[in-house]
Design an enzyme around this catalytic site. Sequence first.
Site, PDB file in Angstrom:
ATOM      1  N   VAL A 104     -22.431  13.510 -18.763  1.00 47.47           N
ATOM      2  CA  VAL A 104     -22.865  13.556 -20.083  1.00 47.47           C
ATOM      3  C   VAL A 104     -22.512  12.433 -20.893  1.00 47.47           C
ATOM      4  O   VAL A 104     -21.364  11.734 -20.911  1.00 47.47           O
ATOM      5  CB  VAL A 104     -21.885  14.699 -20.883  1.00 47.47           C
ATOM      6  N   CYS A 105     -23.589  11.851 -21.402  1.00 42.19           N
ATOM      7  CA  CYS A 105     -23.444  10.623 -22.400  1.00 42.19           C
ATOM      8  C   CYS A 105     -23.143   9.432 -21.533  1.00 42.19           C
ATOM      9  O   CYS A 105     -23.673   9.212 -20.423  1.00 42.19           O
ATOM     10  CB  CYS A 105     -22.703  10.964 -23.715  1.00 42.19           C
ATOM     11  N   THR A 106     -21.985   8.625 -22.093  1.00 40.56           N
ATOM     12  CA  THR A 106     -21.615   7.555 -21.295  1.00 40.56           C
ATOM     13  C   THR A 106     -20.932   7.840 -19.975  1.00 40.56           C
ATOM     14  O   THR A 106     -20.396   6.971 -19.547  1.00 40.56           O
ATOM     15  CB  THR A 106     -20.725   6.655 -22.202  1.00 40.56           C
ATOM     16  N   THR A 124     -28.549   7.772 -20.293  1.00 38.70           N
ATOM     17  CA  THR A 124     -27.286   7.565 -21.008  1.00 38.70           C
ATOM     18  C   THR A 124     -27.561   7.688 -22.491  1.00 38.70           C
ATOM     19  O   THR A 124     -28.790   7.860 -23.100  1.00 38.70           O
ATOM     20  CB  THR A 124     -26.332   6.622 -20.621  1.00 38.70           C
TER      21      THR A 124
END
Length: 319
Positions: A104-106, A124
């Site tokens: 998730v995300c970074t 990302t």
Amino acid sequence: MAQRTVLFVLFDAVQSLDVTGPLEVFMGAEQHAPGTYRIRTASLDGAPVRTSSGLTLVPDQALDDPLAAHTLVVPGGQGTRTPDPALVGWLREHGPRAERLVSVCTGAILLAAAGLLDGRRATTHWAYCDKLARDHPDVEVDPDPIYVRDGHVATSAGVTSGIDLALALVEEDLGREVALGIARHLVVFLRRPGNQAQFSAQLAAQTARREPLRDVQRWINEHPDADLSVESLADRASLSPRHFARAFQAETGTTPGRYVDRVRLEHARRLLEDSTDGIEEISRASGYGTPEAMRRAFVKALGAAPAEYRRRFRPAPAR
């Protein structure tokens, strides 16, 4: 159906919503269908972690405790900016054992540091796509989608896109009705398609500095069904077509054609979601002219025809 263990990896300065958003989706699925998921959280040593927002999360266990994870979820946050070598080493060793590997995300930065994204397409948070591509040239970074599936590895964009990805995984595991029930409970869409852009056209493109170009941007947004050819837009800006095209791209970061395509797609999407207008009427109002032209645009950009998009994403009528 065998119970699936979903393990969330925790670390200091993790983004709390990256954890709790997807976790609520899987927990909702477990409540809808008991015995489906076993949800666990773990940090390296089992100690509590402090999120980037100051919230303290108490994990269920240490990462080294024996646990075979079906789905391993790696969230993002400020703690990924200088990855903990011990955490990266754990991911390198244990990541390949998971049947599904999710970031998730970074969190994608941690997977890439562990070599788990080499040779794969991934995404990302938009602000870190360039860094991911620069630091890990073996990863094919796609900065546009809200999530990307490549085999058993799934990566998502910033924060709330983790909820979209989790809903997609639950739908894959348990079917549409369960995922729809969770989405209704969380008051979110079921579900934004993975290749939906991270930004709207207006957010993805910069606002032009010069007033004539800003006026053109506003005109496009307000009149998607108008003649939006370069020649017509250049005339509105009192520039030659060549000068206009160059100036528009220099000041907005995208070509006039791409900007028009995004505006028309978003306009059509909103009408499909919020109105009862027919496909032919929507195609004309959005500047496509014909339903077939709109269908081609939807399939190319979203992987779904307009009718299918409406079926999936238009809110259910109130009972």
